[in-house]
Design an enzyme around this catalytic site. Sequence first.
Site: not given
Ligand code: ATR
Length: 268
Positions: A18-19, A63, A67, A103, A128, A130, A149, A154
């Site tokens: 982390s920065l 983080t 969260k 955020d 997800g 973010a 997505n 989702k």
């Molecule tokens: P964060 O809280 O950082 O957003 P997260 O809740 O795990 O992390 O969500 C990650 C997001 O990145 C999800 O939308 C995930 O898609 P899925 O819902 O299909 O899992 C997406 N993601 C992760 N790896 C991916 C990949 N290789 N290609 C496309 N989408 C990806």
Amino acid sequence: MKDNALHFALFGNPVGHSLSPLMHGAAFAGMGLRAQYSAFCVQDLALAAQGIRGMGLRGVSVTIPFKTAVMDLLDEIEETARMIGAVNTIRNDGGRLMGFNTDAAGLMKDLKEVTNLRGKRVVVLGAGGAARSAVFGLIREGALVHIVNRTAEKGERLAGEFGCTSSALSDKSQIGGDILINTTSVGMTPVVDASPLEPYFLKRFHWVVDIVYNPLKTKLLKDAEAAGCHIRNGIGMFVHQGAEQIRIWTGLTPPLELMQKVVMERLS
Ligand code: ATR
């Protein structure tokens, strides 16, 4: 540190890269505040939250992966954080813990430095945590949001919650607009040769934004630049969300340029 110093922490797991300690440390020094900011790789979130009261920390950044889980451990959640469903900032008012989310505001402030958002067609990649902040902020700014997505269900769920549209990443027909924002971690160090979207589709956008900032130019942004798009990495969002945290904790204006400078220097 003297007794009257302000103490701050980062709660996450992992936190090694982390920065935030660097950025907040520089900000507090620049502001002339007697303050200490330390990162903790938290093993037990409930005990850590109690520790905020026990040790009299003034504020905490939260983080991954805490969260959402941290919300149940706080006395009050500010309305924006409640609507987003995630807290990245805690303020300790004499033992009463209040949760905030900076955020969404961080990303919106950064985007608004370079483009107007009202009426803009924005494709958000990912669904997800973010993505939740991004979609919430964009809709509040009047953008027309479409979520794309990998897992269609989702994306549909998130779109249903915030009243926007969605499609699966496999269906490229819906991918186009003014701005593309990647909220997935695809392309982040160490897997820097990965991108969430093939280069061919990037020319359909005016702006391509990646919330990833390590590396400073992800494969997605390199491809977008080659396709003639304007590009923006996640540095501005990161700095703005941190600056907003300092405002919440201290009521003071942080030195934004200094914060940006130390982060850029570390990553360059
Ligand atoms: P964060 O809280 O950082 O957003 P997260 O809740 O795990 O992390 O969500 C990650 C997001 O990145 C999800 O939308 C995930 O898609 P899925 O819902 O299909 O899992 C997406 N993601 C992760 N790896 C991916 C990949 N290789 N290609 C496309 N989408 C990806």
